[in-house]
Design a protein around this motif. Structure first.
Motif, short mmCIF file in Angstrom:
data_model
loop_
_atom_site.label_atom_id
_atom_site.label_comp_id
_atom_site.label_asym_id
_atom_site.label_seq_id
_atom_site.Cartn_x
_atom_site.Cartn_y
_atom_site.Cartn_z
N ASN A 297 35.56 18.14 47.85
CA ASN A 297 34.73 18.51 46.71
C ASN A 297 34.99 17.66 45.46
O ASN A 297 34.48 17.98 44.38
CB ASN A 297 34.93 19.99 46.37
CG ASN A 297 34.30 20.90 47.41
OD1 ASN A 297 33.43 20.48 48.18
ND2 ASN A 297 34.73 22.15 47.44
N THR A 298 35.78 16.60 45.57
CA THR A 298 36.02 15.74 44.41
C THR A 298 34.83 14.81 44.17
O THR A 298 34.10 14.46 45.10
CB THR A 298 37.29 14.90 44.61
OG1 THR A 298 37.21 14.20 45.86
CG2 THR A 298 38.52 15.77 44.58
N GLU A 299 34.68 14.43 42.88
CA GLU A 299 33.60 13.54 42.47
C GLU A 299 34.17 12.32 41.75
O GLU A 299 35.38 12.22 41.52
CB GLU A 299 32.62 14.29 41.57
CG GLU A 299 31.99 15.51 42.24
CD GLU A 299 31.12 16.32 41.29
OE1 GLU A 299 31.17 16.05 40.07
OE2 GLU A 299 30.40 17.21 41.78
N LYS A 300 33.29 11.44 41.34
CA LYS A 300 33.68 10.14 40.78
C LYS A 300 34.66 10.26 39.62
O LYS A 300 35.58 9.45 39.50
CB LYS A 300 32.43 9.36 40.36
CG LYS A 300 32.71 7.97 39.82
CD LYS A 300 31.44 7.23 39.52
CE LYS A 300 31.73 5.84 38.98
NZ LYS A 300 30.49 5.07 38.71
N SER A 301 34.49 11.21 38.77
CA SER A 301 35.34 11.33 37.58
C SER A 301 36.66 12.04 37.84
O SER A 301 37.48 12.18 36.93
CB SER A 301 34.58 12.07 36.47
OG SER A 301 34.22 13.38 36.91
N LYS A 321 39.89 8.75 52.41
CA LYS A 321 39.05 7.55 52.46
C LYS A 321 37.65 7.83 51.92
O LYS A 321 37.09 7.01 51.18
CB LYS A 321 38.97 7.05 53.90
CG LYS A 321 40.28 6.53 54.47
CD LYS A 321 40.09 6.15 55.94
CE LYS A 321 41.38 5.77 56.60
NZ LYS A 321 41.19 5.44 58.04
N ALA A 322 37.11 8.98 52.29
CA ALA A 322 35.76 9.33 51.82
C ALA A 322 35.75 9.53 50.31
O ALA A 322 34.80 9.12 49.62
CB ALA A 322 35.28 10.59 52.53
N ALA A 323 36.80 10.14 49.78
CA ALA A 323 36.89 10.34 48.33
C ALA A 323 36.98 8.99 47.61
O ALA A 323 36.37 8.80 46.55
CB ALA A 323 38.10 11.21 47.99
N VAL A 328 36.68 8.17 43.62
CA VAL A 328 37.73 9.07 43.13
C VAL A 328 39.05 8.29 43.15
O VAL A 328 39.39 7.67 44.17
CB VAL A 328 37.84 10.33 44.01
CG1 VAL A 328 39.00 11.20 43.57
CG2 VAL A 328 36.54 11.10 44.00
N ASN A 329 39.78 8.31 42.06
CA ASN A 329 41.08 7.63 42.03
C ASN A 329 42.14 8.51 42.69
O ASN A 329 42.30 9.68 42.33
CB ASN A 329 41.49 7.31 40.59
CG ASN A 329 40.89 6.01 40.11
OD1 ASN A 329 41.12 4.96 40.72
ND2 ASN A 329 40.11 6.07 39.05
N ILE A 385 44.73 18.14 42.05
CA ILE A 385 43.37 17.60 41.89
C ILE A 385 42.92 17.86 40.47
O ILE A 385 42.89 19.01 40.01
CB ILE A 385 42.40 18.21 42.92
CG1 ILE A 385 42.84 17.79 44.33
CG2 ILE A 385 40.97 17.77 42.63
CD1 ILE A 385 42.00 18.32 45.44
N GLU A 386 42.59 16.77 39.77
CA GLU A 386 42.15 16.86 38.38
C GLU A 386 40.64 16.76 38.30
O GLU A 386 40.04 15.81 38.82
CB GLU A 386 42.76 15.72 37.57
CG GLU A 386 44.26 15.78 37.43
CD GLU A 386 44.77 14.66 36.53
OE1 GLU A 386 45.20 14.98 35.40
OE2 GLU A 386 44.72 13.49 36.95
#
Length: 472
Positions: A297-301, A321-323, A328-329, A385-386
């Motif tokens: 559920n992580t996104e670019k930011s 890998k998908a993140a 995603v950093n 996770i931030e």
């Protein structure tokens, strides 16, 4: 005669295959693999153990977790419940470690002597006596003092090493282990010798891997064991209070039921509905479910921080890998897996895993450092996770491996959800940044991008993962 042999062989294959399938897929005992209620609390306290070299190349050891556990034991008035995977003083003869086990044993005995009415329950794994090869001096002292000690019977759990465990289920489990050992103890050469049957049971490779202390006032959920040979390991724990204690007690009752019926007390606390921090207990396979969901559920930011002894699970790696492809950093601080209790290791699984992640399509978003270990391990099992809205922490006993995440071992983690401005989130981010930037010491070191991974090591890593014949 040949026909009879063929029929017997076919019959064996059918029974063997059926045994493997059943014990790989069977239902778990009641109370296992749970996600508890979400509770709201004012805050959660981060506890850390760190071993590192300072700028003067001096070895520094900072202990906070076991000291906090001892303090909670000393402050308890009603009950103490401990579930600890490793609890023994066995080491190699040429090594010296902090005497954590002796100290903790003395504290428990003193507490029972001062308050004879207090209930103290100590759950642990049979690895501490190598499945009954010898008696534990500490366990005997605790029992004599009135502490209830339960060495968890994990036979009812699923088999993480199915090809071997199929044979064990059919032929080995009926033979009682224990007795006078005659084989060297490969776990620690100063420990008593081990029986053949105990080693055969050990090869099932499953355990009560939990690490926590519970009293009526608080609970500490840790990545670290109370174990002399683990005395220099770096670890992370979180101290919590509130009604999550009841969820933990219920989970421990279920663990005890693998051996015997045990009724633990409960607490009554009025929780603050407007508190900023949400916490939840996760055990066994529910840990894997939530780790995968949070990374997915992580996104670019967003950012993902992982501090881990073992990273090996294919599903987790695929989500990382998908993140990275979503920009995603991802920051990984990993143990190099080259030392275990003073013994050299081959770098599995983390060295081949790092080599694989470095070749990922979006590799520039995956940042990796080794913890700068000596004879100790970087032993945390934490994911942070931030996000812009709410940060998430998952931490406890579970490595990111198949055994730890998917209903094979007994594991307990805590999930913490809160704004990045809460103390627990600030402290956890500061912990990672301190290691990443080497603030004040040489905590971490860069991955050698020029070295090539030996092919045979990668093959062994993948083969072990496929067959299940591994500790990760």
């Amino acid at each position: 005669m040949k026909r009879i042999i063929l029929i017997l062989f076919i019959l064996f294959i059918i029974i063997y295959s059926g045994t493997i399938y059943y014990h790989l897929k069977k239902s778990l005992p009641n109370g296992m693999s749970i996600e508890g209620d979400i509770h709201q609390v004012e805050d959660v306290e981060l506890l850390t153990d760190l071993t590192y070299k300072n700028k003067q190349n001096e070895r520094i050891v900072e202990h906070e977790i076991v000291d906090s556990m001892i303090k909670e034991v000393q402050n308890a008035n009603e009950f103490i419940v401990i579930d600890m995977f490793l609890f023994n003083k066995d080491t190699n003869k040429d090594q010296e470690y902090p005497r954590l086990v002796e100290k903790f044993t003395e504290v428990l005995i003193k507490k029972k002597q001062e308050m004879p009415s207090i209930d103290i329950v100590f759950l642990t794994d049979k690895i501490n006596t190598v499945y009954g090869s010898y008696n534990s001096e500490e366990f005997n002292k605790l029992k004599d003092a009135g502490v209830k000690v339960i060495e968890t019977d994990v036979k009812a759990l699923r088999d993480s090493n199915p090809l071997y465990s199929g044979f064990w289920r059919m032929f080995g489990q009926w033979v009682k282990t224990g007795g006078d050992g005659h084989l060297p103890n490969l776990l620690a050469n100063s420990a008593p010798k081990v029986t053949t049957l105990s080693y055969l049971e050990l090869l099932n490779v499953k355990a009560n891997h939990r690490k926590l202390v519970i009293t009526e006032k608080s609970a500490i959920i840790s990545s670290g064991n109370i174990h002399n040979a683990s005395g220099y390991h770096s670890n992370i724990a979180f101290k919590v209070n509130g009604n999550i204690i009841n969820d933990l007690l219920q989970s421990e009752e279920s663990t005890a039921r693998l051996n015997e019926t045990l009724n633990l007390p409960r607490i009554k606390i009025q929780e603050e509905s407007k508190a900023e921090v949400k916490i939840q207990i996760l055990t066994e396979g529910k840990i894997g479910k939530h780790v995968l969901k949070e990374i997915k559920n992580t996104e670019k930011s967003d950012s993902i921080w992982i501090g881990m002894l073992y990273l090996a699970d294919r599903k987790v790696m695929n989500e990382i890998k998908a993140a990275a492809q979503r920009e995603v950093n991802i920051y990984l601080v990993l143990d190099p897996n080259q030392n275990s209790f003073g013994n050299k290791k081959a770098g599995l699984p983390n060295i081949p895993v790092v080599a694989e992640l470095r070749k990922a399509q979006a590799e520039k978003y995956i940042h990796i450092k080794w913890y700068n270990t000596g004879k100790e391990q970087f032993h945390p099992k934490i994911v942070l996770i931030e996000r812009n809205s709410e940060n998430t922490i998952i931490n406890g006993s579970a490595n990111l491996t198949r055994r730890n995440l998917y209903d094979f071992n007994l594991e307990t983690d805590i999930k913490i959800m809160a704004s990045k401005n809460t103390k627990v989130m600030k402290d956890t981010k500061a912990y990672f940044q301190k290691l990443w930037t080497n603030d004040g010491a040489e905590f971490t070191k860069d991955v050698d991008t020029k070295s090539n991974l030996p092919l045979f090591r990668y093959i062994i890593y993948r083969l072990q993962g496929f067959l299940g014949f591994t500790t990760y």
